[in-house]
Design an enzyme around this catalytic site. Structure first.
Site, PDB file in Angstrom:
ATOM      1  N   GLY A   1       0.855  -1.189   0.000  1.00  0.00           N
ATOM      2  CA  GLY A   1       0.000   0.000   0.000  1.00  0.00           C
ATOM      3  C   GLY A   1       0.889   1.236   0.000  1.00  0.00           C
ATOM      4  O   GLY A   1       2.085   1.170  -0.345  1.00  0.00           O
TER       5      GLY A   1
ATOM      6  N   ALA B   1       2.307   2.962   2.365  1.00  0.00           N
ATOM      7  CA  ALA B   1       3.503   2.913   3.216  1.00  0.00           C
ATOM      8  C   ALA B   1       4.573   1.996   2.620  1.00  0.00           C
ATOM      9  O   ALA B   1       5.748   2.368   2.542  1.00  0.00           O
ATOM     10  CB  ALA B   1       3.127   2.455   4.625  1.00  0.00           C
TER      11      ALA B   1
ATOM     12  N   ALA C   1     -12.995   2.198  -1.407  1.00  0.00           N
ATOM     13  CA  ALA C   1     -13.223   3.634  -1.272  1.00  0.00           C
ATOM     14  C   ALA C   1     -12.036   4.352  -0.643  1.00  0.00           C
ATOM     15  O   ALA C   1     -11.982   5.573  -0.639  1.00  0.00           O
ATOM     16  CB  ALA C   1     -14.465   3.860  -0.440  1.00  0.00           C
TER      17      ALA C   1
ATOM     18  N   GLN D   1     -10.434   7.250  -2.305  1.00  0.00           N
ATOM     19  CA  GLN D   1     -10.871   8.655  -2.306  1.00  0.00           C
ATOM     20  C   GLN D   1     -10.000   9.494  -1.391  1.00  0.00           C
ATOM     21  O   GLN D   1     -10.111  10.708  -1.374  1.00  0.00           O
ATOM     22  CB  GLN D   1     -12.277   8.791  -1.713  1.00  0.00           C
ATOM     23  CG  GLN D   1     -13.347   7.958  -2.324  1.00  0.00           C
ATOM     24  CD  GLN D   1     -14.484   7.867  -1.318  1.00  0.00           C
ATOM     25  OE1 GLN D   1     -15.209   8.814  -1.112  1.00  0.00           O
ATOM     26  NE2 GLN D   1     -14.624   6.707  -0.692  1.00  0.00           N
TER      27      GLN D   1
ATOM     28  N   ARG E   1     -16.868  13.077  14.945  1.00  0.00           N
ATOM     29  CA  ARG E   1     -17.272  11.731  14.508  1.00  0.00           C
ATOM     30  C   ARG E   1     -17.765  10.849  15.653  1.00  0.00           C
ATOM     31  O   ARG E   1     -18.764  10.147  15.509  1.00  0.00           O
ATOM     32  CB  ARG E   1     -16.109  11.026  13.813  1.00  0.00           C
ATOM     33  CG  ARG E   1     -15.964  11.431  12.381  1.00  0.00           C
ATOM     34  CD  ARG E   1     -14.893  10.619  11.669  1.00  0.00           C
ATOM     35  NE  ARG E   1     -14.765  11.107  10.305  1.00  0.00           N
ATOM     36  CZ  ARG E   1     -13.828  10.712   9.456  1.00  0.00           C
ATOM     37  NH1 ARG E   1     -12.941   9.817   9.826  1.00  0.00           N
ATOM     38  NH2 ARG E   1     -13.782  11.199   8.232  1.00  0.00           N
TER      39      ARG E   1
ATOM     40  N   GLU F   1      -0.784   2.350   8.669  1.00  0.00           N
ATOM     41  CA  GLU F   1      -1.832   2.154   9.682  1.00  0.00           C
ATOM     42  C   GLU F   1      -1.506   1.036  10.668  1.00  0.00           C
ATOM     43  O   GLU F   1      -2.020   1.014  11.788  1.00  0.00           O
ATOM     44  CB  GLU F   1      -3.182   1.907   8.993  1.00  0.00           C
ATOM     45  CG  GLU F   1      -4.347   2.130   9.936  1.00  0.00           C
ATOM     46  CD  GLU F   1      -5.702   2.147   9.264  1.00  0.00           C
ATOM     47  OE1 GLU F   1      -5.795   2.537   8.076  1.00  0.00           O
ATOM     48  OE2 GLU F   1      -6.685   1.761   9.925  1.00  0.00           O
TER      49      GLU F   1
ATOM     50  N   LEU G   1      -2.691   8.976   5.431  1.00  0.00           N
ATOM     51  CA  LEU G   1      -1.798   8.875   4.272  1.00  0.00           C
ATOM     52  C   LEU G   1      -0.505   9.631   4.546  1.00  0.00           C
ATOM     53  O   LEU G   1       0.585   9.167   4.223  1.00  0.00           O
ATOM     54  CB  LEU G   1      -2.476   9.461   3.027  1.00  0.00           C
ATOM     55  CG  LEU G   1      -3.615   8.643   2.438  1.00  0.00           C
ATOM     56  CD1 LEU G   1      -4.175   9.337   1.215  1.00  0.00           C
ATOM     57  CD2 LEU G   1      -3.153   7.239   2.076  1.00  0.00           C
TER      58      LEU G   1
HETATM   59  C1  LIG Z   1     -13.082   4.412   3.050  1.00  0.00           C
HETATM   60  C2  LIG Z   1     -11.794   4.962   3.552  1.00  0.00           C
HETATM   61  C3  LIG Z   1     -11.516   6.314   3.383  1.00  0.00           C
HETATM   62  C4  LIG Z   1     -10.310   6.836   3.882  1.00  0.00           C
HETATM   63  N1  LIG Z   1     -10.060   8.156   3.706  1.00  0.00           N
HETATM   64  C5  LIG Z   1      -8.865   8.659   4.104  1.00  0.00           C
HETATM   65  C6  LIG Z   1      -8.524  10.028   3.843  1.00  0.00           C
HETATM   66  O1  LIG Z   1      -9.309  10.794   3.262  1.00  0.00           O
HETATM   67  N2  LIG Z   1      -7.295  10.464   4.216  1.00  0.00           N
HETATM   68  C7  LIG Z   1      -6.381   9.650   4.841  1.00  0.00           C
HETATM   69  O2  LIG Z   1      -5.268  10.097   5.153  1.00  0.00           O
HETATM   70  N3  LIG Z   1      -6.689   8.362   5.114  1.00  0.00           N
HETATM   71  C8  LIG Z   1      -7.893   7.851   4.758  1.00  0.00           C
HETATM   72  N4  LIG Z   1      -8.178   6.541   5.013  1.00  0.00           N
HETATM   73  C9  LIG Z   1      -7.176   5.700   5.699  1.00  0.00           C
HETATM   74  C10 LIG Z   1      -6.030   5.355   4.766  1.00  0.00           C
HETATM   75  O3  LIG Z   1      -6.532   5.021   3.506  1.00  0.00           O
HETATM   76  C11 LIG Z   1      -5.227   4.188   5.315  1.00  0.00           C
HETATM   77  O4  LIG Z   1      -4.862   4.440   6.653  1.00  0.00           O
HETATM   78  C12 LIG Z   1      -3.960   4.025   4.470  1.00  0.00           C
HETATM   79  O5  LIG Z   1      -4.310   3.636   3.165  1.00  0.00           O
HETATM   80  C13 LIG Z   1      -3.076   2.991   5.102  1.00  0.00           C
HETATM   81  O6  LIG Z   1      -1.965   2.806   4.261  1.00  0.00           O
HETATM   82  P1  LIG Z   1      -1.024   1.556   4.510  1.00  0.00           P
HETATM   83  O7  LIG Z   1       0.018   1.600   3.459  1.00  0.00           O
HETATM   84  O8  LIG Z   1      -0.636   1.525   5.913  1.00  0.00           O
HETATM   85  O9  LIG Z   1      -1.987   0.325   4.292  1.00  0.00           O
HETATM   86  P2  LIG Z   1      -2.802  -0.121   3.010  1.00  0.00           P
HETATM   87  O10 LIG Z   1      -2.870   0.969   2.014  1.00  0.00           O
HETATM   88  O11 LIG Z   1      -4.068  -0.689   3.521  1.00  0.00           O
HETATM   89  O12 LIG Z   1      -1.916  -1.266   2.381  1.00  0.00           O
HETATM   90  C14 LIG Z   1      -1.627  -2.435   3.113  1.00  0.00           C
HETATM   91  C15 LIG Z   1      -1.058  -3.456   2.167  1.00  0.00           C
HETATM   92  O13 LIG Z   1      -0.583  -4.562   2.915  1.00  0.00           O
HETATM   93  C16 LIG Z   1      -1.073  -5.765   2.356  1.00  0.00           C
HETATM   94  N5  LIG Z   1      -1.155  -6.776   3.416  1.00  0.00           N
HETATM   95  C17 LIG Z   1      -1.977  -6.806   4.491  1.00  0.00           C
HETATM   96  N6  LIG Z   1      -1.694  -7.873   5.266  1.00  0.00           N
HETATM   97  C18 LIG Z   1      -0.680  -8.525   4.663  1.00  0.00           C
HETATM   98  C19 LIG Z   1       0.057  -9.701   4.981  1.00  0.00           C
HETATM   99  N7  LIG Z   1      -0.193 -10.407   6.090  1.00  0.00           N
HETATM  100  N8  LIG Z   1       1.031 -10.098   4.138  1.00  0.00           N
HETATM  101  C20 LIG Z   1       1.309  -9.379   2.995  1.00  0.00           C
HETATM  102  N9  LIG Z   1       0.653  -8.237   2.656  1.00  0.00           N
HETATM  103  C21 LIG Z   1      -0.330  -7.834   3.477  1.00  0.00           C
HETATM  104  C22 LIG Z   1      -2.388  -5.406   1.761  1.00  0.00           C
HETATM  105  O14 LIG Z   1      -2.762  -6.373   0.811  1.00  0.00           O
HETATM  106  C23 LIG Z   1      -2.076  -4.016   1.201  1.00  0.00           C
HETATM  107  O15 LIG Z   1      -1.458  -4.117  -0.038  1.00  0.00           O
HETATM  108  C24 LIG Z   1      -9.389   5.989   4.551  1.00  0.00           C
HETATM  109  C25 LIG Z   1      -9.666   4.639   4.713  1.00  0.00           C
HETATM  110  C26 LIG Z   1     -10.860   4.123   4.239  1.00  0.00           C
HETATM  111  C27 LIG Z   1     -11.147   2.663   4.442  1.00  0.00           C
END
Ligand SMILES: Cc1cc2nc3c(=O)[nH]c(=O)nc-3n(C[C@H](O)[C@H](O)[C@H](O)COP(=O)(O)OP(=O)(O)OC[C@H]3O[C@@H](n4cnc5c(N)ncnc54)[C@H](O)[C@@H]3O)c2cc1C
Length: 531
Positions: free
Chosen positions: A18, A20, A48, A51, A282, A365, A382
């Site tokens: 994702g 990160a 979503a 967005q 919220r 996250e 993000l």
């Molecule tokens: C509907 C919605 C709206 C949002 N709106 C906002 C916003 O407006 N602004 C904002 O800042 N944030 C928003 N967020 C939160 C934000 O999108 C997330 O916190 C952010 O995308 C997290 O990024 P990440 O890279 O940590 O995880 P993610 O983008 O979720 O990526 C995690 C990755 O890890 C992979 N993964 C998971 N478990 C494993 C495993 N065991 N082994 C291998 N791979 C694995 C997944 O497949 C994925 O590819 C929103 C979230 C949602 C659900």
């Protein structure tokens, strides 16, 4: 049992592709890394999430200090103030970096970056790309850059289900292919692992999160002994549309434009609850909606006076969700309920993204950096994912690792995969009904006992991992005998200064609480019922 082993040359392994994970891999270039992606890169449905907007103090009159002050005000007294200030300070640099990668943020008429305001922000500091496409544009730019970076070795179609450690230090990972349910696990030696696996929303039956936000990343760190911070703090989005999984978010901007919350009788139930009525924070709106749902009066967002024929253009996600539900939001109120949305807690990390386990870093996250405390403000998720990914890369640039020895099959300990199904459904239902928006001691104690049983007895590694994370959330919620930020205990409705510190816990501590609760005598039934 024999398991295959993937040969590596001592590279850093990043789990999760994702925002990160992608960003960390890029920041580490040209250092060789392995990036594990559950699907073919870029093909994952982030739903979503795409967005998502991003916050940064870039407009005239705004400042990083003001951004940090808003985080501190929202966090219920638990925000690490230095961490918040450092996050806010790094924001502008990350936005510039995204622009260099080709992300074209919306511009104002004078050519500067266009900014808008969001709840809990005291200034206009939300940046977007073509309104709704911010997250999508950021991920697309990162994916393109990763594909063009030869130092990043992609392993697509794998998930990690165990973090292998020895003497408290990371030794590698156990992986499974995502396309074969019964495939033997694969071992991969690694001297350093960055977990970037996202959130935990899927542990709840009602959630806005995509399927992969299942808490497994947090669990594998916790099962290896990592300290977990603030797991009880889960933000519930108050207005998620009911009847779909994941539940589509009905954006706050609709309420900002004049849509109102009503119950089945047409009463505006938020009127007596908060001076800002439907635009209250919220948590307050989520509790108001829960009260109506619990009383059987239903909760709806009436947007009939706000939406017209251009709904598909202005609110494409909502429009698609309404079509799927056979509902016309220009004529009918939209049924809404709170849904698990964002996890403030996670693997405890310091300002460099280091966890308590040697060789383990976490970003995005799945990590708890201290910048959210008991609540989280829009656009910071993000931002934090990008900032901490970069800090981890910087920290790792000072570390060198010896080639790690091959792992023995004995490192593999999990029994064969069993079918998920009902166990997972049960877990998610317990989390929503007893560890959700409104919590109380008895409900939490029952939940802890039931989840601990699932964690102990499940033969399915995925379900067991999910139950470990759920157990951390439920035990921390049981232990925090107060209400603070997103954590609401009806039996302890006020903040209590005794609890004015962050939770730092481990899975071992959570299991101890579960054992104590299981050993407690069952509550005596009233005479009338025990007869
Ligand atoms: C509907 C919605 C709206 C949002 N709106 C906002 C916003 O407006 N602004 C904002 O800042 N944030 C928003 N967020 C939160 C934000 O999108 C997330 O916190 C952010 O995308 C997290 O990024 P990440 O890279 O940590 O995880 P993610 O983008 O979720 O990526 C995690 C990755 O890890 C992979 N993964 C998971 N478990 C494993 C495993 N065991 N082994 C291998 N791979 C694995 C997944 O497949 C994925 O590819 C929103 C979230 C949602 C659900």
């Amino acid at each position: 049992m024999h398991c295959d082993q993937i040969e590596t040359s001592g590279q850093i392994v990043i789990v999760g592709a994702g925002v990160a994970g992608l960003s960390c891999a890029l920041s580490l270039a040209p250092r060789p890394v392995i990036l594990i992606s559950a699907t073919a890169l870029g093909e994952e449905s982030f739903g979503a999430t795409m967005q998502a907007d991003i916050a940064a103090a870039v407009s005239a009159g705004d400042s990083a200090d003001s951004h940090a002050a808003d985080m501190i005000a929202a966090g219920g007294g638990l925000v690490d103030e230095d961490a918040a200030r450092a996050l806010a300070r790094d924001a502008a640099g990350r936005i510039e970096h995204l622009m260099r990668l080709g992300v074209t943020f919306d511009r104002d008429p004078r050519g500067g970056l266009a900014t808008s305001r969001a709840a809990a922000h005291s200034a206009r500091r939300i940046l977007s790309v073509r309104g709704d496409f911010t997250g999508q544009a950021i991920v697309a730019a990162l994916v393109a850059a990763v594909r063009a970076t030869p130092s990043i070795q992609l392993m697509e179609g794998y998930v990690a289900d165990t973090l292998l450690t020895d003497n408290g230090a990371v030794r590698g990972l156990q992986l499974r292919r995502t396309d074969e349910n019964d495939a033997a696990p694969v071992l991969m030696a690694a001297p350093a692992v960055v977990l970037a696996t996202g959130g935990i929303g899927r542990l709840f039956a009602a959630t806005t999160n995509p399927d992969h936000a299942n808490g497994i990343g947090l669990a594998i760190a916790a099962r290896a002994g990592a300290v977990i911070a603030d797991p009880e703090f889960v933000q519930f989005h108050p207005t998620a549309m009911t009847g779909q999984d994941p539940a589509p978010v009905v954006s706050e901007s609709l309420r900002g434009a004049g849509a109102i919350l009503v119950n089945r009788r047409g009463q505006r139930f938020m009127l007596p609850r908060h001076p800002l009525v439907d635009l209250a924070p919220r948590d307050t709106v989520a509790r108001g909606i829960m009260a109506e749902l619990t009383a059987g009066r239903g909760a709806f967002l009436d947007a009939r006076d706000v939406l017209d024929e251009d709904v598909a253009e202005r609110y494409p996600v909502l429009h698609r969700a309404c079509i799927a539900a056979g509902l016309d939001p220009t004529r009918q109120p939209i049924p809404v309920a709170p849904a698990a949305h964002f996890h403030m807690g996670g693997i405890a990390v310091d300002g460099r993204g280091r966890s308590s386990i040697e060789g383990l870093w976490a970003a995005g996250e799945v990590a708890a950096t201290g910048t959210d405390g008991a609540n989280h403000i829009a656009g910071n998720a993000l931002l934090s994912a990008l900032v901490f990914a970069d800090r981890i890369a910087e920290d790792l640039s000072g570390c060198s690792f010896a080639r790690c020895p091959a792992l023995h099959d004995s490192a593999f300990a999990a029994p064969p995969r069993a079918h998920a199904g009902p166990g997972e459904r049960t877990l998610r239902e317990i989390m929503t009904s007893q560890v959700g928006v409104i919590r109380d001691e008895d409900g939490l104690a029952d939940a802890v006992t039931a989840i601990a049983r699932l964690e102990r007895d499940s033969l399915d590694p995925a379900l067991r991992n999910m139950a470990s994370t759920a157990l951390l959330i439920a035990t921390a919620a049981w232990s925090r005998r107060e209400s603070r930020g997103a954590h609401c205990r009806v039996d302890c409705p006020a903040e209590n200064p005794v609890f004015a510190q962050r939770t730092m816990t481990t899975l071992a501590a959570a299991r101890e609480i579960a054992d104590e609760l299981a050993a407690r005598p069952a509550p005596r039934l009233p005479r009338s019922l025990s007869a």
